[in-house]
Write an enzyme that holds these catalytic residues in place. Sequence first.
Site, short mmCIF file in Angstrom:
data_model
loop_
_atom_site.label_atom_id
_atom_site.label_comp_id
_atom_site.label_asym_id
_atom_site.label_seq_id
_atom_site.Cartn_x
_atom_site.Cartn_y
_atom_site.Cartn_z
N ARG A 1 3.63 -55.85 -38.22
CA ARG A 1 3.56 -56.26 -36.81
C ARG A 1 4.15 -55.20 -35.89
O ARG A 1 3.97 -55.27 -34.67
CB ARG A 1 4.30 -57.59 -36.65
N GLU A 2 4.84 -54.21 -36.44
CA GLU A 2 5.38 -53.14 -35.61
C GLU A 2 4.28 -52.21 -35.11
O GLU A 2 4.53 -51.35 -34.26
CB GLU A 2 6.43 -52.35 -36.40
N CYS B 1 -6.59 -54.87 -30.34
CA CYS B 1 -7.28 -53.99 -29.41
C CYS B 1 -6.83 -52.54 -29.62
O CYS B 1 -5.69 -52.27 -30.00
CB CYS B 1 -7.00 -54.42 -27.97
N CYS C 1 -3.16 -59.50 -19.66
CA CYS C 1 -4.41 -58.97 -20.20
C CYS C 1 -4.92 -59.84 -21.35
O CYS C 1 -6.10 -60.19 -21.40
CB CYS C 1 -4.21 -57.53 -20.67
N GLY D 1 -6.75 -67.17 -40.17
CA GLY D 1 -6.26 -66.35 -41.27
C GLY D 1 -4.78 -66.05 -41.17
O GLY D 1 -4.30 -65.11 -41.81
N CYS E 1 -3.56 -51.22 -28.05
CA CYS E 1 -2.36 -51.98 -28.41
C CYS E 1 -2.08 -51.98 -29.91
O CYS E 1 -1.24 -52.76 -30.38
CB CYS E 1 -2.50 -53.42 -27.92
N CYS F 1 -0.21 -62.85 -29.09
CA CYS F 1 -1.05 -62.66 -27.91
C CYS F 1 -1.33 -63.97 -27.19
O CYS F 1 -1.82 -63.95 -26.07
CB CYS F 1 -2.37 -62.00 -28.32
N LEU G 1 -13.55 -62.91 -31.47
CA LEU G 1 -13.28 -62.52 -30.09
C LEU G 1 -13.59 -61.05 -29.87
O LEU G 1 -13.07 -60.19 -30.58
CB LEU G 1 -11.81 -62.77 -29.75
N SER H 1 -12.16 -68.78 -37.69
CA SER H 1 -11.84 -67.69 -36.78
C SER H 1 -11.75 -66.39 -37.57
O SER H 1 -11.04 -66.31 -38.58
CB SER H 1 -10.50 -67.98 -36.09
#
Length: 267
Positions: free
Chosen positions: A242-243, A228, A139, A161, A231, A256, A85, A60
Amino acid sequence: MLPFATIPATERNSAAQHQDPSPMSQPFDLPALASSLADKSPQDILKAAFEHFGDELWISFSGAEDVVLVDMAWKLNRNVKVFSLDTGRLHPETYRFIDQVREHYGIAIDVLSPDPRLLEPLVKEKGLFSFYRDGHGECCGIRKIEPLKRKLAGVRAWATGQRRDQSPGTRSQVAVLEIDGAFSTPEKPLYKFNPLSSMTSEEVWGYIRMLELPYNSLHERGYISIGCEPCTRPVLPNQHEREGRWWWEEATHKECGLHAGNLISKA
C-alpha cells in the site's frame, strides 16, 4: 494456509451448466451466514453468494490481482456479471489487461466512467494533478466513488477482491460478508462479499501461476497495488504494497472511498 484448491474441470463444467441464471435473492440470516463462511474457501464463499443472489451478484474487477476473483466466479457461473472502473487515468497496461481478461473468459465487462459534468469543472478549475496538493479525496470522489455509487444503486450484492493483508491500517478486519456501510441505504441494503479476504499475496500469486492466468504486466515492474497512473508507483524491498499508493498522504487514509466502510468502522 487457506485452502483454495483448483476445481476439477468436470466439476467446473457441471457447475457452469447447472448454475441457475435467474435472480434468487433468498432471504438469510446475515450474521449466521457470515459466521458459517468465515473459515470457508473463497470458492465456497462465492458459491454461497451465487446461491443467494444468482445473477444479481456482480463481481468488481480492478485490473490487478483480483483476476483471481473473476476466475473463481467464472468457473462457478459462466454468466457471471463483472464491472470495472475506468477513471480515465489508468495505466495503459491496465487497459490492455482488462481487454485480456474480457477475451480470456469470453465475458462482457461493464466499464464505469466518471460523469463529465462533474469531472470537467474539476479539471478546468484545478488541473489534472490537484490531488498532490489537496489530497486524493476530491478526485477519487468524482472518478471512482460517484460512478460506483451509480452502479451499485441498482445492485443487490457485489463481491470484491479485498484482502486483509493489503493494508494493515484499513483492511485488517475485512469480513467475508457484510452490509456495505458506504453504499447501502435504509430502504435498500447492499450485501458485500469479500471471498479473498483471508488469502495472502503469496497464495494469490500461487493461484495465478498455477493456473497460468493473465495478469497486469505492471506487476513485473515492481507494482503491487495498482490504481491510477499518477497515484501508483512501484514499491521498494521491504515496503508494504500500500506504500505504492498516495505515498504523499498518511497511511491511515489510503482508501479511495470504494471501500470507505474500512475507514468508517475505525472512526
